[in-house]
Design a protein around this motif. Structure first.
Motif, PDB file in Angstrom:
ATOM      1  N   GLN A 101      57.731  42.993  33.108  1.00  0.00           N
ATOM      2  CA  GLN A 101      58.682  44.012  32.696  1.00  0.00           C
ATOM      3  C   GLN A 101      60.010  43.858  33.439  1.00  0.00           C
ATOM      4  OE1 GLN A 101      56.655  47.741  33.297  1.00  0.00           O
ATOM      5  NE2 GLN A 101      55.120  47.323  31.717  1.00  0.00           N
ATOM      6  N   VAL A 102      61.069  44.358  32.850  1.00  0.00           N
ATOM      7  CA  VAL A 102      62.406  44.198  33.416  1.00  0.00           C
ATOM      8  C   VAL A 102      62.497  44.772  34.819  1.00  0.00           C
ATOM      9  CG1 VAL A 102      64.836  44.823  33.142  1.00  0.00           C
ATOM     10  CG2 VAL A 102      63.489  44.184  31.131  1.00  0.00           C
ATOM     11  N   SER A 103      61.785  45.841  35.067  1.00  0.00           N
ATOM     12  CA  SER A 103      61.926  46.561  36.337  1.00  0.00           C
ATOM     13  C   SER A 103      60.929  46.146  37.410  1.00  0.00           C
ATOM     14  CB  SER A 103      61.788  48.069  36.092  1.00  0.00           C
ATOM     15  OG  SER A 103      60.506  48.354  35.544  1.00  0.00           O
ATOM     16  N   GLU A 104      60.116  45.094  37.183  1.00  0.00           N
ATOM     17  CA  GLU A 104      59.091  44.751  38.159  1.00  0.00           C
ATOM     18  C   GLU A 104      59.181  43.288  38.578  1.00  0.00           C
ATOM     19  OE1 GLU A 104      55.166  45.378  36.561  1.00  0.00           O
ATOM     20  OE2 GLU A 104      55.520  44.081  34.852  1.00  0.00           O
ATOM     21  N   SER A 105      58.623  43.001  39.746  1.00  0.00           N
ATOM     22  CA  SER A 105      58.537  41.631  40.230  1.00  0.00           C
ATOM     23  C   SER A 105      57.363  40.934  39.557  1.00  0.00           C
ATOM     24  CB  SER A 105      58.338  41.628  41.749  1.00  0.00           C
ATOM     25  OG  SER A 105      57.055  42.143  42.075  1.00  0.00           O
ATOM     26  N   VAL A 106      57.324  39.612  39.676  1.00  0.00           N
ATOM     27  CA  VAL A 106      56.198  38.887  39.087  1.00  0.00           C
ATOM     28  C   VAL A 106      54.902  39.232  39.811  1.00  0.00           C
ATOM     29  CG1 VAL A 106      57.524  36.992  38.084  1.00  0.00           C
ATOM     30  CG2 VAL A 106      56.798  36.845  40.469  1.00  0.00           C
ATOM     31  N   ASP A 107      54.962  39.465  41.121  1.00  0.00           N
ATOM     32  CA  ASP A 107      53.757  39.848  41.867  1.00  0.00           C
ATOM     33  C   ASP A 107      53.209  41.180  41.360  1.00  0.00           C
ATOM     34  OD1 ASP A 107      54.059  37.570  43.376  1.00  0.00           O
ATOM     35  OD2 ASP A 107      54.730  38.591  45.190  1.00  0.00           O
ATOM     36  N   ALA A 108      54.101  42.141  41.161  1.00  0.00           N
ATOM     37  CA  ALA A 108      53.676  43.446  40.659  1.00  0.00           C
ATOM     38  C   ALA A 108      53.122  43.332  39.243  1.00  0.00           C
ATOM     39  CB  ALA A 108      54.842  44.423  40.696  1.00  0.00           C
ATOM     40  N   ALA A 109      53.719  42.468  38.434  1.00  0.00           N
ATOM     41  CA  ALA A 109      53.237  42.281  37.067  1.00  0.00           C
ATOM     42  C   ALA A 109      51.832  41.705  37.060  1.00  0.00           C
ATOM     43  CB  ALA A 109      54.188  41.362  36.296  1.00  0.00           C
ATOM     44  N   ALA A 110      51.548  40.778  37.969  1.00  0.00           N
ATOM     45  CA  ALA A 110      50.219  40.180  38.036  1.00  0.00           C
ATOM     46  C   ALA A 110      49.165  41.233  38.357  1.00  0.00           C
ATOM     47  CB  ALA A 110      50.208  39.066  39.075  1.00  0.00           C
ATOM     48  N   VAL A 111      49.451  42.084  39.326  1.00  0.00           N
ATOM     49  CA  VAL A 111      48.515  43.145  39.708  1.00  0.00           C
ATOM     50  C   VAL A 111      48.309  44.111  38.539  1.00  0.00           C
ATOM     51  CG1 VAL A 111      48.174  45.121  41.234  1.00  0.00           C
ATOM     52  CG2 VAL A 111      49.069  42.974  42.150  1.00  0.00           C
ATOM     53  N   ARG A 112      49.403  44.480  37.878  1.00  0.00           N
ATOM     54  CA  ARG A 112      49.316  45.424  36.759  1.00  0.00           C
ATOM     55  C   ARG A 112      48.534  44.846  35.588  1.00  0.00           C
ATOM     56  NH1 ARG A 112      51.955  45.328  32.341  1.00  0.00           N
ATOM     57  NH2 ARG A 112      53.625  43.987  33.147  1.00  0.00           N
ATOM     58  N   GLU A 113      48.840  43.603  35.216  1.00  0.00           N
ATOM     59  CA  GLU A 113      48.163  42.996  34.073  1.00  0.00           C
ATOM     60  C   GLU A 113      46.664  42.832  34.328  1.00  0.00           C
ATOM     61  OE1 GLU A 113      48.916  42.262  31.062  1.00  0.00           O
ATOM     62  OE2 GLU A 113      51.054  42.697  31.077  1.00  0.00           O
ATOM     63  N   LEU A 114      46.287  42.474  35.534  1.00  0.00           N
ATOM     64  CA  LEU A 114      44.872  42.345  35.851  1.00  0.00           C
ATOM     65  C   LEU A 114      44.168  43.685  35.677  1.00  0.00           C
ATOM     66  CD1 LEU A 114      42.558  40.582  36.919  1.00  0.00           C
ATOM     67  CD2 LEU A 114      43.242  41.245  39.233  1.00  0.00           C
ATOM     68  N   ARG A 115      44.790  44.739  36.164  1.00  0.00           N
ATOM     69  CA  ARG A 115      44.183  46.070  36.063  1.00  0.00           C
ATOM     70  C   ARG A 115      44.134  46.542  34.614  1.00  0.00           C
ATOM     71  NH1 ARG A 115      47.709  48.420  38.673  1.00  0.00           N
ATOM     72  NH2 ARG A 115      48.860  49.352  36.928  1.00  0.00           N
ATOM     73  N   GLU A 116      45.237  46.359  33.869  1.00  0.00           N
ATOM     74  CA  GLU A 116      45.302  46.876  32.509  1.00  0.00           C
ATOM     75  C   GLU A 116      44.388  46.121  31.549  1.00  0.00           C
ATOM     76  OE1 GLU A 116      49.919  48.557  32.482  1.00  0.00           O
ATOM     77  OE2 GLU A 116      49.383  46.808  31.277  1.00  0.00           O
ATOM     78  N   GLU A 117      44.263  44.810  31.707  1.00  0.00           N
ATOM     79  CA  GLU A 117      43.504  44.022  30.735  1.00  0.00           C
ATOM     80  C   GLU A 117      42.020  43.941  31.063  1.00  0.00           C
ATOM     81  OE1 GLU A 117      44.885  40.275  29.510  1.00  0.00           O
ATOM     82  OE2 GLU A 117      46.675  41.074  28.564  1.00  0.00           O
ATOM     83  N   THR A 118      41.640  44.138  32.325  1.00  0.00           N
ATOM     84  CA  THR A 118      40.240  43.929  32.708  1.00  0.00           C
ATOM     85  C   THR A 118      39.639  45.067  33.519  1.00  0.00           C
ATOM     86  OG1 THR A 118      40.736  42.800  34.798  1.00  0.00           O
ATOM     87  CG2 THR A 118      40.704  41.451  32.803  1.00  0.00           C
ATOM     88  N   GLY A 119      40.459  45.983  34.037  1.00  0.00           N
ATOM     89  CA  GLY A 119      39.942  47.038  34.888  1.00  0.00           C
ATOM     90  C   GLY A 119      39.662  46.599  36.307  1.00  0.00           C
ATOM     91  N   VAL A 120      39.956  45.347  36.652  1.00  0.00           N
ATOM     92  CA  VAL A 120      39.725  44.813  37.994  1.00  0.00           C
ATOM     93  C   VAL A 120      40.987  45.032  38.833  1.00  0.00           C
ATOM     94  CG1 VAL A 120      39.226  42.750  39.351  1.00  0.00           C
ATOM     95  CG2 VAL A 120      38.085  43.106  37.152  1.00  0.00           C
ATOM     96  N   SER A 121      40.822  45.499  40.061  1.00  0.00           N
ATOM     97  CA  SER A 121      41.967  45.725  40.928  1.00  0.00           C
ATOM     98  C   SER A 121      41.579  45.421  42.368  1.00  0.00           C
ATOM     99  CB  SER A 121      42.468  47.172  40.805  1.00  0.00           C
ATOM    100  OG  SER A 121      41.457  48.080  41.188  1.00  0.00           O
ATOM    101  N   GLY A 122      42.594  45.390  43.234  1.00  0.00           N
ATOM    102  CA  GLY A 122      42.332  45.209  44.655  1.00  0.00           C
ATOM    103  C   GLY A 122      42.103  43.783  45.093  1.00  0.00           C
ATOM    104  N   LEU A 123      42.383  42.805  44.243  1.00  0.00           N
ATOM    105  CA  LEU A 123      42.171  41.411  44.613  1.00  0.00           C
ATOM    106  C   LEU A 123      43.413  40.832  45.285  1.00  0.00           C
ATOM    107  CD1 LEU A 123      40.357  39.880  41.515  1.00  0.00           C
ATOM    108  CD2 LEU A 123      39.366  40.980  43.530  1.00  0.00           C
ATOM    109  N   HIS A 124      43.186  39.876  46.181  1.00  0.00           N
ATOM    110  CA  HIS A 124      44.303  39.123  46.753  1.00  0.00           C
ATOM    111  C   HIS A 124      44.689  38.024  45.774  1.00  0.00           C
ATOM    112  CE1 HIS A 124      46.871  36.897  49.455  1.00  0.00           C
ATOM    113  NE2 HIS A 124      46.136  35.816  49.236  1.00  0.00           N
ATOM    114  N   LEU A 125      45.909  38.066  45.281  1.00  0.00           N
ATOM    115  CA  LEU A 125      46.401  37.073  44.330  1.00  0.00           C
ATOM    116  C   LEU A 125      47.400  36.156  45.022  1.00  0.00           C
ATOM    117  CD1 LEU A 125      47.085  39.467  41.306  1.00  0.00           C
ATOM    118  CD2 LEU A 125      45.169  37.884  41.525  1.00  0.00           C
ATOM    119  N   GLU A 126      47.250  34.860  44.832  1.00  0.00           N
ATOM    120  CA  GLU A 126      48.220  33.906  45.362  1.00  0.00           C
ATOM    121  C   GLU A 126      48.809  33.110  44.210  1.00  0.00           C
ATOM    122  OE1 GLU A 126      46.297  29.847  46.700  1.00  0.00           O
ATOM    123  OE2 GLU A 126      45.322  31.485  47.788  1.00  0.00           O
ATOM    124  N   GLN A 127      50.089  32.789  44.322  1.00  0.00           N
ATOM    125  CA  GLN A 127      50.731  32.031  43.251  1.00  0.00           C
ATOM    126  C   GLN A 127      50.142  30.632  43.171  1.00  0.00           C
ATOM    127  OE1 GLN A 127      54.949  32.008  42.837  1.00  0.00           O
ATOM    128  NE2 GLN A 127      55.177  34.227  43.027  1.00  0.00           N
TER     129      GLN A 127
END
Length: 225
Positions: free
Chosen positions: A50-76
């Motif tokens: 989204q225009v207002s978010e960083s790519v890191d924030a987008a990764a966390v959001r998309e994981l939660r929205e599409e799968t219900g999984v959250s709280g994971l450490h994500l590395e590029q």
């Protein structure tokens, strides 16, 4: 002198390679697409930044929205920008990798029709260029087991060397010599801490139990066969 009008519009997306060990197999989290393009095909979870978010924030959001999984450490993991990778428009994707044990059953949401953990060995062609991204993610995971204590994260709080060896065999896709592996992992400073207890859950004679030590990097590294 270039101006903004000289460049066609393009978008940025995130794609997620989420790996775990389930039932003695290395599995990846995939979603079945609920909209075009590639309607009904399996893909990695992800979506537009989204225009207002960083790519890191987008990764966390998309994981939660599409799968219900959250709280994971994500590395590029890498950036993918072939001009024809998305039939809708020019899209550049930033891929992320997550490796974790004991992940919950995913629940599909937003534009995903379903979500599931599928053995990597059984994954056929994925949508977009996600097969290539998955290959890169699996290779990164295999490399991380060589120089980090990641393998212990897939074991119980107290585990045997045989249980740790099985994690390495699953992720690397090889069979390892038990004695040689035992010698190597017990020789890495800070990797394993003896608990003083034993267990017979592996079968056969009682085996010593260990817990993960404080090492952040493995030296010497555990080289793949």
């Amino acid at each position: 002198m270039y101006s903004p009008s000289d460049f066609p519009p393009f978008a940025v997306t995130v794609d997620l390679v989420v790996l775990t060990v389930r039932g003695d197999e290395l599995c990846v989290l995939v979603v079945r697409r609920g909209e075009s393009p590639f309607l009904g095909q399996w893909a990695l979870p992800g979506g537009f930044v989204q225009v207002s978010e960083s790519v890191d924030a987008a990764a966390v959001r998309e994981l939660r929205e599409e799968t219900g999984v959250s709280g994971l450490h994500l590395e590029q993991l890498g950036t993918y920008g072939e001009p024809s990778r998305d039939p809708r428009m020019r899209v550049v994707s930033v891929a992320y990798l997550a490796l974790a044990a004991g992940l919950p059953v995913p629940v599909a949401g937003t534009d995903a029709a379903s979500a599931a953990f599928v053995p990597v060995a059984e994954v056929s062609e994925l949508a977009f260029d996600h097969s290539r991204i998955l290959e890169d993610g699996v290779e990164r995971a295999r490399a991380k087991l060589e120089y980090t204590p990641l393998g212990a994260e897939f074991c119980p709080a107290e585990f045997t060397v045989a249980e740790l060896r099985r994690v390495y065999e699953i992720v690397w896709g090889v069979s390892l010599d038990p004695r040689n592996f035992h010698r190597k992992v017990t020789g890495v400073e800070g990797l394993l801490v003896p608990t003083g207890e034993t267990t017979s859950r592996d079968g056969g004679r009682p085996a010593a139990l260990f817990r993960r030590g404080t090492a952040e990097m493995l030296y010497p590294p555990l080289a793949r066969p």
